[in-house]
Design an enzyme around this catalytic site. Structure first.
Site, PDB file in Angstrom:
ATOM      1  N   GLU A  11       0.967  -1.321  -0.037  1.00 59.73           N
ATOM      2  CA  GLU A  11      -0.074  -0.046   0.092  1.00 59.73           C
ATOM      3  C   GLU A  11       0.898   1.212  -0.019  1.00 59.73           C
ATOM      4  OE1 GLU A  11      -1.883   3.063   0.265  1.00 59.73           O
ATOM      5  OE2 GLU A  11      -1.700   2.726   2.432  1.00 59.73           O
ATOM      6  N   CYS A  32      -1.889   8.956   2.578  1.00 59.71           N
ATOM      7  CA  CYS A  32      -1.949   8.643   0.968  1.00 59.71           C
ATOM      8  C   CYS A  32      -3.043   9.068   0.243  1.00 59.71           C
ATOM      9  CB  CYS A  32      -1.714   7.049   0.982  1.00 59.71           C
ATOM     10  SG  CYS A  32      -0.451   6.348   1.859  1.00 59.71           S
TER      11      CYS A  32
END
Length: 493
Positions: A267, A301
């Site tokens: 990720e 993110c």
């Protein structure tokens, strides 16, 4: 088992000589240990010493992996895994303020935002428990082939093996829970490397799981240390079956290349866009961007970074966004009023400032922010007249910056949003259902949010991206699929 110093106490208490802090012990192979080398952990906001943790190396990784591998030999049935996770959710909720304060101190996350992270971690544990209870295989119609006549087939989901978890600093509790929760649900022991900057949340969580919730000690080993040493040893170890990593694309893809025979779940980063059409409720969009672009100083993110606004409303959006951002309170993360606090380090702050300055030199304009407060915190920054080629648009800023760019038509906005090496989540504000459906088809992202900012997540959704945003989907139900293998069982009559 050694008597341990609770991590919360270790942060608050120095030893009697006044300058050597007590070492926070961590769980390793059934013991709480201090190690021989240590790392100092300082608060990003004011540099105060929070405590000291062990600085482990390859030998401790080997010991942890051996202990984790041995733990697989003792049955840990699904109902017990679910029981541990359910109990952990209740206990974590009860100790929420303690965990929130720990998060705020070690990551400079404002306390109100830290409390929200704790609530999300509770949710992640609850959903992990549900997955543990529902973990099942499926029947296989063997008699569909002549050779399968008289045979019954079904699959079992079995643990993939030892999981090596490498966690980031920006969500030091919930992103660790997103690795531990599904691993426990799947029946996989974990060797966890917390971020060097934020180890205490992981140790607090380990204490809760092992000492209060009944997790077998062999199922969790916490190995603080530097990335190349500890992370590298985990990646290289032959008895680690799966690596789950959250962090930068460069490091993530290097891990993937370094461990071709392991499962590697990545990720990674993002530079999330939001498109604002003139027929939309752009005032709602502005209000949400003022939070979504600056929560935890943009260190997410899916932090809203690229604001793509139709030329017909761009002036109004810039004015409203500037005013909203200027109302954000900047300061001490423990102050209840604070909206935005420090970046994780001075080096990170200085890099973001350099990117802002570079954008200005290339023609962008600072509408607000761009400077540093008296206590060293970078103010939330809105850049306008930004171009796609600028670093503040093309790369992941990971700082309190949003860049506003005007566009002429919806097709151009979609092209601009897709013009990136990342692909995590994107948002679109429009009142036109046709445009919303077009965006859902055309935007090349792991998630497309209509009339919402991309900085949104519930912890049971499939969360992940494409290209340099990673190769996996988080969310307990999806993560457990990667942490288990299907074993075919055939019964012949």
């Amino acid at each position: 088992m050694q008597v341990k110093h609770l991590p919360s106490n270790a942060m608050a208490r120095l030893s009697s000589d006044g300058d050597r802090p007590a070492v926070t012990l961590v769980p390793l192979d059934g013991e709480w240990v201090a190690g021989h080398q240590v790392m100092r952990v300082e608060a990003p906001y004011d540099g105060r010493l929070l405590g000291v943790v062990p600085a482990f190396g390859v030998a401790e990784v080997d010991r942890a992996v051996a202990g984790a591998r041995t733990a697989l030999d003792t049955p840990f049935p699904s109902w017990r895994r679910a029981e541990v996770l359910d109990r952990a959710a209740v206990r974590l909720a009860g100790r929420g303020e303690e965990f929130a304060r720990c998060i705020a101190l070690e990551s400079a996350k404002p306390i109100r935002t830290a409390r929200a992270e704790v609530r999300r971690a509770v949710s992640t544990l609850v959903f992990s428990a549900a997955v543990a209870r529902g973990l099942t295989g499926e029947t296989v119609p063997l008699e569909a082939a002549a050779a399968g006549e008289g045979k019954i087939g079904f699959t079992l989901r079995v643990p993939v093996g030892v999981v090596g978890a490498i966690a980031p600093f920006n969500f030091p509790l919930n992103l660790v829970v997103h690795k531990l929760g599904p691993a426990i649900a799947a029946g996989c022991p974990v060797v966890l490397k917390p971020a060097e900057q934020t180890p205490f949340s992981s140790v607090l969580l380990a204490e809760l799981l092992i000492d209060e919730c009944g997790l077998p000690p062999g199922y969790l080993h916490v190995i603080p240390g530097d990335g190349p040493t500890v992370g590298g040893a985990l990646v290289d170890h032959p008895d680690v079956a799966l690596i789950t990593f959250t962090g930068s694309p460069d490091v993530g893809w290097a891990i993937r290349q370094r461990a071709p025979r392991k499962r590697v779940s990545l990720e990674l980063g993002g530079n999330a866009p939001v498109i604002i059409e003139p027929d939309s409720d752009w005032r709602d969009a502005v209000a949400k961007i003022a939070v979504a672009g600056f929560s935890h100083a943009g260190q997410s993110c899916v932090s809203t970074q690229r604001v793509l606004v139709h030329a017909g409303v761009v002036r109004e959006v810039i004015t409203a966004l500037t005013e909203a951002v200027e109302r954000l309170v900047v300061g001490d993360p423990l102050d209840e009023a604070t909206d935005v606090s420090a970046l994780i380090s001075h080096a990170a702050r200085d890099r973001v400032i350099a990117w802002i300055d570079e954008a200005v030199a290339q023609g962008a304009r600072v509408a607000t922010g761009g400077d540093v407060t008296g206590d060293g915190v970078l103010r939330p920054t809105v850049l306008v007249d930004a171009r796609p080629s600028m670093k503040v648009c093309a790369e992941e800023v990971f700082g309190p910056v949003v860049a506003v760019t005007a566009y002429g038509d919806f097709a151009e906005a979609l092209r601009m949003a897709n013009d990136t090496r990342f692909g995590l989540q994107a948002g679109v504000y429009t009142a036109d259902l046709g445009k919303a459906l077009t965006a859902a088809r055309v935007l090349d992202y792991g998630g497309v949010l209509i009339n919402a900012v991309p900085t949104w997540r519930v912890d049971h959704q499939p969360y992940g991206g494409k290209r340099d945003s990673g190769n996996t989907r988080e969310g307990p139900a999806w993560a457990v699929r990667e942490m288990t293998e299907e074993r075919l069982i055939v019964l012949a009559g």
